[in-house]
Design a protein around this motif. Structure first.
Motif, PDB file in Angstrom:
ATOM      1  N   TYR A  78       3.410   9.618   4.354  1.00 45.28           N
ATOM      2  CA  TYR A  78       4.454   8.848   4.026  1.00 45.28           C
ATOM      3  C   TYR A  78       4.388   8.419   2.399  1.00 45.28           C
ATOM      4  O   TYR A  78       5.374   8.331   1.686  1.00 45.28           O
ATOM      5  CB  TYR A  78       5.065   7.618   4.899  1.00 45.28           C
ATOM      6  N   TRP A  79       3.169   7.864   2.310  1.00 49.72           N
ATOM      7  CA  TRP A  79       2.852   7.408   0.929  1.00 49.72           C
ATOM      8  C   TRP A  79       3.002   8.600   0.020  1.00 49.72           C
ATOM      9  O   TRP A  79       3.590   8.461  -0.963  1.00 49.72           O
ATOM     10  CB  TRP A  79       1.505   6.794   0.893  1.00 49.72           C
ATOM     11  N   SER A  80       2.668   9.842   0.293  1.00 42.35           N
ATOM     12  CA  SER A  80       2.630  10.805  -0.687  1.00 42.35           C
ATOM     13  C   SER A  80       4.323  11.294  -0.685  1.00 42.35           C
ATOM     14  O   SER A  80       4.595  11.660  -2.003  1.00 42.35           O
ATOM     15  CB  SER A  80       2.062  12.066  -0.065  1.00 42.35           C
ATOM     16  N   LYS A  93       6.289   8.359  -3.002  1.00 40.77           N
ATOM     17  CA  LYS A  93       5.578   8.784  -4.399  1.00 40.77           C
ATOM     18  C   LYS A  93       6.451   9.814  -4.951  1.00 40.77           C
ATOM     19  O   LYS A  93       6.388   9.532  -6.558  1.00 40.77           O
ATOM     20  CB  LYS A  93       4.131   9.168  -4.287  1.00 40.77           C
ATOM     21  N   LYS A 146       0.720  -1.135  -0.108  1.00 46.29           N
ATOM     22  CA  LYS A 146      -0.044  -0.088  -0.064  1.00 46.29           C
ATOM     23  C   LYS A 146       0.915   1.258  -0.126  1.00 46.29           C
ATOM     24  O   LYS A 146       0.487   2.296  -0.670  1.00 46.29           O
ATOM     25  CB  LYS A 146      -1.305   0.086   1.245  1.00 46.29           C
ATOM     26  N   LEU A 147       2.064   1.211   0.617  1.00 49.54           N
ATOM     27  CA  LEU A 147       2.860   2.460   0.638  1.00 49.54           C
ATOM     28  C   LEU A 147       3.272   2.602  -0.527  1.00 49.54           C
ATOM     29  O   LEU A 147       3.788   3.858  -0.891  1.00 49.54           O
ATOM     30  CB  LEU A 147       3.983   2.273   2.022  1.00 49.54           C
ATOM     31  N   THR A 148       3.757   1.637  -1.468  1.00 52.90           N
ATOM     32  CA  THR A 148       4.365   1.682  -2.783  1.00 52.90           C
ATOM     33  C   THR A 148       3.461   1.830  -3.997  1.00 52.90           C
ATOM     34  O   THR A 148       3.595   1.826  -4.967  1.00 52.90           O
ATOM     35  CB  THR A 148       5.492   0.728  -3.287  1.00 52.90           C
ATOM     36  N   SER A 149       2.041   1.754  -3.689  1.00 55.97           N
ATOM     37  CA  SER A 149       0.931   1.660  -4.578  1.00 55.97           C
ATOM     38  C   SER A 149       0.835   3.072  -5.326  1.00 55.97           C
ATOM     39  O   SER A 149       1.015   4.080  -4.752  1.00 55.97           O
ATOM     40  CB  SER A 149      -0.198   1.352  -3.901  1.00 55.97           C
ATOM     41  N   LYS A 203      -3.671   6.002  -3.903  1.00 55.43           N
ATOM     42  CA  LYS A 203      -3.970   6.424  -2.739  1.00 55.43           C
ATOM     43  C   LYS A 203      -4.641   5.446  -1.998  1.00 55.43           C
ATOM     44  O   LYS A 203      -5.743   5.154  -2.258  1.00 55.43           O
ATOM     45  CB  LYS A 203      -4.552   7.848  -2.485  1.00 55.43           C
ATOM     46  N   PRO A 204      -4.134   4.819  -0.724  1.00 54.37           N
ATOM     47  CA  PRO A 204      -4.613   3.815   0.017  1.00 54.37           C
ATOM     48  C   PRO A 204      -6.141   4.445   0.425  1.00 54.37           C
ATOM     49  O   PRO A 204      -6.151   5.471   0.882  1.00 54.37           O
ATOM     50  CB  PRO A 204      -3.686   3.581   1.294  1.00 54.37           C
TER      51      PRO A 204
END
Length: 362
Positions: A122-124, A127, A105-108, A111-112
């Motif tokens: 952190y996801w943003s 990215k 999910k973090l590297t998808s 957006k989760p």
């Protein structure tokens, strides 16, 4: 009746500290407080950095903490058992798969849908960065990964490698490793030395457990490396300098007379132990981290006396051996056994037994 050993004693003491952190900062569970304890003690993170790194809670997607650098991401899971009886359990497959889920999910690109604000942050950030390295770190006051957990992670890592070409590394910090880190932090000092040598070759190795090198160096270069740290470099040596005994007089005589060229053959040499050894073959220098002389105290102190009198001969060379291991228990055994060729008096044993300092006992 349940046996009480080192791990049980440390559990009780760590539990006290972790419970205090839980109450002080309002953490919802012991594992979250344990994350704070570990990051502060051993990652040396500030309170602000700890608060930003810990994302444990609803919407964390199986990841307890994240550390992000320019091109790499460290993903943490923390576990501190509620009961002492659980400290021998392994990290199970379910826990490992939570880490896998969090990574995905973090590297998808999308957006989760279910994630807390910290996770989304952190996801943003990831990215918009060029990230080439991920590392899963399981910090658990238990045993290692179960076989099922290892299989699940290996399958996942292979699939990521095939899809992206990137490697995912895994590190497990178990109860034994945590106790080693505590023991190491209680040493009087951590000494790093640079040792110039004449020859140094790889020797007997045990993979991730211990490695070694052997060779020889000039007495002058050994003293150059050791003398600045003479007050602490013998911390792990259980046999202290014994003064003007015959063997020491022999060392000084050989090093300062016409027999100096035979010194290598007459004396056992020096054994260094360290957490890490980096060998620069170009300039023939070994960089030893957290180093200690575990055999050869007599030789070094005697040679220094000769050096101070300016009668140390240039052709004095001696054998050297370097042992690399960060396993605290193994270091203690090596120190003891290397100093047991002859009878060791009880008075030689200097606080090698496990003791918590005030930092750990409150």
């Amino acid at each position: 009746m349940e046996s009480v050993g080192k791990f049980q004693v440390y559990y009780t003491r760590i539990l006290k500290e972790v419970t205090e952190l839980k109450e002080k900062y309002g953490y919802s569970n012991l594992s979250k407080a344990f994350a704070h304890w570990y990051l502060e003690k051993f990652q040396k993170m500030s309170l602000q950095d700890i608060a930003e790194s810990i994302i444990d809670g609803n919407g964390d997607n199986g990841i307890d903490a994240i550390m992000l650098t320019d091109d790499s991401v460290l993903l943490f899971q923390f576990k501190f058992p509620e009961k002492q009886s659980n400290i021998d359990k392994a990290v199970d497959e379910k826990t490992a798969l939570k880490m896998v889920n969090g990574y995905q999910k973090l590297t998808s690109q999308r957006k989760p849908r279910v994630a807390n604000d910290a996770f989304i942050g952190y996801w943003s950030e990831i990215k918009h960065k060029s990230i080439f390295s991920y590392k899963y770190i399981f910090v658990s006051y238990t045993g290692d990964l179960s076989r099922q957990a290892q299989d699940a992670l290996e399958t996942h890592i292979e699939s990521v490698k095939e899809a992206t070409g990137n490697e995912i590394r895994i590190e497990t910090i178990t109860k034994k490793r945590i106790c080693d880190l505590i023991d190491k932090s209680q040493k009087r000092s951590v000494v790093d030395i640079r040792l110039k040598y004449s020859r140094l070759d790889p020797s007997y190795n045990l993979g991730n457990i211990a490695n070694s090198w052997s060779g020889f160096a000039s007495a002058q270069d050994v003293l150059t490396a050791c003398v600045p740290a003479m007050d602490v470099i013998f911390d792990e040596n259980i046999r202290l300098y014994e003064g003007n005994v015959p063997v020491n007089e022999g060392i000084k005589k050989t090093a300062s007379t016409s027999d100096s060229c035979y010194f290598y053959f007459f004396h056992n040499g020096i054994v260094f132990i360290c957490d890490e050894c980096k060998n620069s073959t170009g300039n023939q220098t070994a960089q030893l981290s957290a180093a200690s002389v575990v055999n050869g105290c007599q030789t070094i102190v005697s040679l220094k006396e000769v050096l101070d009198k300016t009668i140390l001969q240039d052709d004095v060379f001696l054998p050297i051996r370097i042992i690399e291991t960060d396993d605290f228990d193994l270091r203690a055994k090596i120190t003891e056994y290397l100093n047991s060729q002859s009878k060791i008096k009880d008075s030689y044993f200097l606080a090698n037994k496990v003791q918590f300092t005030r930092d750990y006992t409150g």
